[in-house]
Design a protein around this motif. Structure first.
Motif, short mmCIF file in Angstrom:
data_model
loop_
_atom_site.label_atom_id
_atom_site.label_comp_id
_atom_site.label_asym_id
_atom_site.label_seq_id
_atom_site.Cartn_x
_atom_site.Cartn_y
_atom_site.Cartn_z
N LEU A 1 -4.48 -4.61 4.91
CA LEU A 1 -4.88 -3.32 4.35
C LEU A 1 -4.78 -3.39 2.83
N PHE A 2 -5.86 -3.03 2.16
CA PHE A 2 -5.87 -3.10 0.70
C PHE A 2 -6.91 -2.12 0.17
N GLY A 3 -6.53 -1.37 -0.84
CA GLY A 3 -7.48 -0.44 -1.43
C GLY A 3 -6.91 0.22 -2.66
N GLY A 4 -7.67 1.17 -3.19
CA GLY A 4 -7.24 1.88 -4.38
C GLY A 4 -8.42 2.15 -5.29
N PRO A 5 -8.13 2.62 -6.51
CA PRO A 5 -9.21 2.82 -7.48
C PRO A 5 -9.80 1.44 -7.81
N ALA A 6 -11.10 1.33 -7.72
CA ALA A 6 -11.74 0.01 -7.84
C ALA A 6 -11.57 -0.60 -9.23
N PRO A 7 -11.22 -1.88 -9.28
CA PRO A 7 -11.17 -2.60 -10.56
C PRO A 7 -12.59 -2.98 -10.99
N GLY B 1 -2.58 4.40 -4.68
CA GLY B 1 -2.22 4.59 -6.09
C GLY B 1 -1.72 3.33 -6.74
N LYS B 2 -1.12 2.44 -5.98
CA LYS B 2 -0.58 1.20 -6.56
C LYS B 2 -1.41 -0.04 -6.24
N GLU B 3 -2.48 0.15 -5.47
CA GLU B 3 -3.28 -1.00 -5.04
C GLU B 3 -2.42 -2.11 -4.44
N ILE B 4 -1.60 -1.70 -3.48
CA ILE B 4 -0.73 -2.64 -2.79
C ILE B 4 -1.49 -3.33 -1.65
N SER C 1 1.85 -7.36 -3.43
CA SER C 1 1.65 -7.54 -2.00
C SER C 1 2.95 -7.32 -1.25
N VAL C 2 2.85 -6.59 -0.15
CA VAL C 2 3.99 -6.43 0.75
C VAL C 2 3.65 -7.14 2.06
#
Lengths: 337, 337
Positions: free
Chosen positions: A280-286, B275-278, B256-257
């Motif tokens: 699982l990975f996501g967030g505001p796009a770089p 929010g942290k793009e983990i 990464s966790v």
């Protein structure tokens, strides 16, 4: 100059606002060639997020008119595309590859206007190889957020050759994720959509299959298409609990979910991720990471993400654009300053 | 033959049980050289999971005594290490690299005994280069689960050169994750532990720093050690809500966790990951993937994970071993059949 201001929820006006100008040596000012309305602008529009006399707009292309004394990578006259996330490009998080989480960064604002100030210009803007043909403007504008975000969703979901990719969400970002999955070489791309016009666009962008069911029925339909296993890669482009669970359930064991829908109250059961070994990975796009490549693909007419704009309005009629998107009559609205 | 049976919560007995034998052509039978008690065996022991006259044990090394007609990779006389997850090695999920989620697989059981049946022998067992010296037995046994699981945690957390790795949980798996992070070349390894004896072992396995605080105070202590940013890689080796949040909060943006603690009631807020793009990835470890490499490192005396066993008992005294682990007097108990 003229700019779009959201006075309060649902109240969008175009007003005389203070001229954009250099505040810091790392700033640039650009004259907007085109701007647009983002799905995320609808959160405050609908009252789901507080708003009070706020200048709007974070997706932008234009021509540099002025730069601060520290800016080195762009100069007046350059045509530029910028990321919706601001980044210095030099902090440890940026150099790690996460410019959208820059320790000195933030979010762009005020780009639905004639001119805009772009902070951290060197780490945020990318200039095009030359002055673009007018036909390229919508696609270059899309790269600024909606394409870059869909692209990140596909990358985060590890889309690529040999992979089956499912996309949850048929909004502009979901459609761009389909285009991205196609470009990244995915073998099979399943759009989850029940709207005929969006299904058509999804197919144009590269979808090979359509699933109309939602929730667990949607996940089940995807398993039927994939030998009972589920998709290798799922892009979540909505941001609700239902869409996140649909994405997790549509993925196969060992699969990847890339999520770019801004999470609203989503709680993810650890046991489901654990039990299926989901990445699982996501967030505001770089977006800044992808911009050079995206500009290149657009410049060479390899992709035409600008097709996602189905309504173009002069800046002065921005309020109509918000209304059309709010009522889902338009997928995405381009504003001409 | 003799084997360990958990009659009910807290009631562990060593009894005469039915002899292990071949049921399917893909089975092997092995004579156990050593077995051990897993932290996960404590869930039913403590009544947190139902149990009724169940044969125990899923970590094992031994000598093959018999194979089914379809078994090709091992033969009687071979010394073998097996994964706690059974896998055929040929299904689409296995060949994708996720043997612990094999569509025909399952979990090993009944290995706390004199002999054990190993289903799907070809996809589950790995033979050693020869008959091992007695001093290597504990380390080879560790590879079967506790080392393989800690190793997976470190891999899932993307531990490697230049990375700061934090490990939440100072049980046997957490300690093995420290050893793994060291082997994978991590620059800095922070053990989160408040027990002196475990801190010592953590340092022996490669920890460079110890953080005694827990929860958000622990995460804050890690930020202080990392220029305010947090760790690149965090291994979560407990499985509770508190430990998962500690892991997420200890990670830097873009970090990464890797989680290998079996999730018990864990709910992960999507907004925090977003929010942290983990990067979040975990599950039952695909030990079979790592076994050839782990056996090699043990065989060459590059690593000594067997040190994690701090109590050795004859199989007949298994009940004492369960009690010692339950009371945290022992980190991990080796049983000699």
């Amino acid at each position: 100059m003229r700019g779009v201001v959201m006075e309060s929820a649902g109240d969008v006006r175009v007003e005389d606002v203070a001229d954009a100008r250099i505040h810091k040596p790392t700033d640039a000012v650009i004259k907007l060639t085109a701007a647009c309305i983002c799905g995320s602008d609808l959160w405050p529009y609908r009252g789901a997020q507080p708003v009070d006399h706020q200048m709007m707009g974070h997706e932008y292309v234009g021509v540099v008119t002025e730069v601060g004394s520290d800016v080195k990578s762009v100069e007046p006259g350059d045509f530029v595309v910028g990321s919706f996330c601001l980044s210095d490009g030099t902090c440890e998080i940026c150099t790690d590859g996460y410019p959208s989480r820059c320790v000195n960064g933030g979010f762009m604002s005020g780009a639905q206007a004639e001119y805009a100030r772009v902070p951290l210009a060197d780490g945020t803007l990318v200039k095009t190889p030359g002055q673009p043909d007018a036909s390229l403007i919508p696609s270059l504008l899309a790269a600024s957020d909606v394409l870059g975000t869909g692209w990140f969703g596909a990358v985060a979901a590890q889309a690529g050759p040999g992979k089956t990719v499912a996309v949850v969400g048929d909004g502009a970002v979901g459609l761009m994720a389909i285009l991205a999955a196609r470009q990244l070489g995915a073998s099979r791309i399943i759009a989850m959509s029940r709207h005929a016009s969006r299904q058509r666009l999804a197919r144009e962008f590269g979808a090979t299959d359509i699933v109309e069911e939602r929730g667990d029925a949607g996940a089940e339909a995807i398993r039927k298409l994939t030998n009972g296993l589920g998709a290798h890669s799922v892009v979540e482009a909505v941001g609700t609990q239902e869409s996140m669970m649909q994405a997790i359930h549509a993925a196969r064991s060992g699969g990847s979910v890339g999520f770019v829908g801004v999470s609203h109250g989503v709680e993810i059961p650890g046991s489901e991720l654990f039990g299926k070994e989901i990445h699982l990975f996501g967030g505001p796009a770089p977006v800044r990471l992808f911009l050079p490549d995206l500009i290149d693909r657009i410049w060479n007419h390899q992709i035409d993400p600008g097709k996602v704009f189905d309504l173009t309005l002069p800046l002065e009629r921005a309020a109509e654009g918000y209304k059309a998107m709010d009522e889902r009559r338009a997928i995405k609205v381009l504003l001409q300053p």
